[in-house]
Write an enzyme that holds these catalytic residues in place. Structure first.
Site, short mmCIF file in Angstrom:
data_model
loop_
_atom_site.label_atom_id
_atom_site.label_comp_id
_atom_site.label_asym_id
_atom_site.label_seq_id
_atom_site.Cartn_x
_atom_site.Cartn_y
_atom_site.Cartn_z
N THR A 366 7.95 11.62 -11.14
CA THR A 366 8.02 13.00 -10.87
C THR A 366 9.46 13.39 -11.12
OG1 THR A 366 7.70 14.75 -9.58
CG2 THR A 366 8.24 12.81 -8.54
N HIS A 418 4.87 0.99 2.71
CA HIS A 418 5.65 0.01 3.54
C HIS A 418 4.38 -0.99 3.96
CE1 HIS A 418 8.75 -2.32 4.90
NE2 HIS A 418 9.48 -1.33 5.64
#
Length: 446
Positions: A366, A418
């Site tokens: 993006t 994560h």
């Protein structure tokens, strides 16, 4: 005999829709294939066509209603429609007869060469004007049905005010503009100014209208289906993924120098400009090869490592963010990437992206820099576990080899999940992207 009009299956990921606008009213005659109703989904907008000829006998779900795939929207009565279709066929027969008579009359006028030459000249001028209008209309956001109607009715899309979501021109807008245009032909127009009267004076600019003291108005707008889905998914991903963002900065000097040196030859050979996107797509693929878990997704208690690279390119359209996908981007050339990205950007504004264009994706890029963003933390596009944010290129003083130099610098941001991507992997991934951009020749090796 009646035939139901149902919400069609658009794709496995779309299960509901919203009725944006009925194009026909109860009692209107229709032919097979006529657009009946516009539906709005979280990814694309579509039109449902009449499955049979007949009369629209019943509308079960009005404008603004939420429906699911397979729901009955209304019904068509076939018998009355057949009669209406027969009447239309008779009308077409009469028109064909009239055209035959016109052909005979045209033969009688065959000797009027001068008049015909004048008419042909006027026709060429009209065709040129129509071509200019079509060129302007190509930039207007409109549904495919609206563009077809504009072509059939010689309506300039650029001059039509859209009533659809985010100002998109719908078929009904074109039809209304066509009716207004025909009505205007019969209205008297004011005479042009003469030398005696002089040019018409332009009205003075209106002063700024201030809100009356004590007046505090509000406007309540229902979110579009796409905007509501975006809001829901953004909240969900923050609740289900362990998102973390790491940052780096990239010296864009080498890429800018390379582009300046080859941009003319590149455009002459491929017919398209050499932008920044293709460099980052190639760099991302090189980094993903080194860190495959960032090109994965979580399914239950398993990690699914993708051995292909479908790179999503986030596009900020008027109706909300969409992410069309570069399929097998590792097998695409720089020119193919640039051409595909430009096509996606154009079609996202026109509202003509298909579900296949938006489906899937293993990693997303993006670019908030095109809007002036200097730094941001992008949000994951589930079920992906990584997204790269690009930002504006700014000249900044940087220390290099004991000297302070001014360089075109860009901040980059990698948001990752994560749960399966370790912090060291994310940092090294971003460093690898930086290395490939700062030494674009290395992209050839990758």
């Amino acid at each position: 005999m009646s035939v139901n009009i149902v919400v069609p299956e658009v794709g496995e990921s779309i299960v509901d829709a919203r009725v944006a606008k009925w194009l026909k009213k109860e009692g209107d005659p229709v032919t097979a294939g006529d657009p009946l109703v516009e539906l709005e989904t979280d990814k694309i907008d579509l039109e449902v066509a009449a499955p049979r000829a007949g009369v629209l006998a019943r509308i079960d779900h009005k404008d603004g209603a939420d429906v699911k795939v397979g729901d009955v929207l209304g019904a068509i009565e076939e018998g009355a429609g057949a009669a209406a279709q027969g009447a239309r066929m008779n009308t077409e027969g009469a028109r064909a007869h009239a055209e035959g008579a016109g052909a005979a009359a045209q033969g009688a006028r065959a000797n009027a060469e001068g008049a015909r030459a004048h008419a042909e000249g006027a026709g060429a001028a009209a065709q040129s004007a129509r071509a200019n209008a079509e060129g302007a209309g190509a930039k207007t956001r409109a549904t495919p049905a609206a563009r077809k109607a504009a072509e059939q009715n010689a309506v300039n899309l650029a001059q039509v005010k859209g009533s659809g979501d985010a100002g998109r021109v719908m078929r009904r807008d074109v039809e209304e503009a066509g009716r207004d245009g025909r009505a205007d032909k019969g209205r008297p127009h004011p005479p042009p100014p003469t030398s005696e009267t002089g040019p018409r004076q332009q009205p003075a600019a209106s002063p700024v209208q201030r809100r009356p003291p004590g007046e505090r108005t509000e406007e309540r707008l229902r979110m579009s289906k796409r905007r509501a889905t975006i809001a829901k998914r953004l909240v969900e991903v923050q609740s289900t993924a362990a998102m973390l963002t790491t940052f780096n900065e990239v010296d864009m000097s080498a890429v800018q120098t390379l582009r300046a040196r080859h941009k003319e030859a590149f455009k002459e050979r491929h017919g398209i400009g050499l932008g920044m996107t293709s460099f980052f797509v190639k760099a991302v693929i090189g980094a993903l090869r080194s860190f495959p878990r960032i090109n994965a997704e979580i399914q239950g208690d398993e990690m699914v490592l993708k051995q292909y690279y479908d790179i999503g390119i986030a596009v900020g359209a008027s109706e909300g963010l969409v992410v069309p996908v570069l399929r097998d981007a590792d097998q695409m050339s720089f020119a193919e990437i640039e051409a595909q990205v430009r096509d996606y950007a154009k079609r996202s504004e026109e509202g003509t992206l298909s579900l296949a264009d938006l489906k899937g994706g293993t990693f997303t890029i993006t670019n908030g820099g095109v809007f002036g963003s200097l730094l941001s933390t992008p949000i994951l596009n589930p079920p992906q576990v990584g997204i790269l944010g690009l930002h504006a290129i700014k000249e900044r003083p940087v220390a290099m080899n004991g000297q302070v130099l001014v360089r075109p610098m860009m901040y980059t941001a990698l948001t990752y999940d994560h749960r399966i991507v370790d912090g060291s992997e994310a940092v090294r991934f971003l460093v690898r992207v930086k290395e490939l951009i700062e030494d674009p020749g290395a992209l050839l090796i990758e």
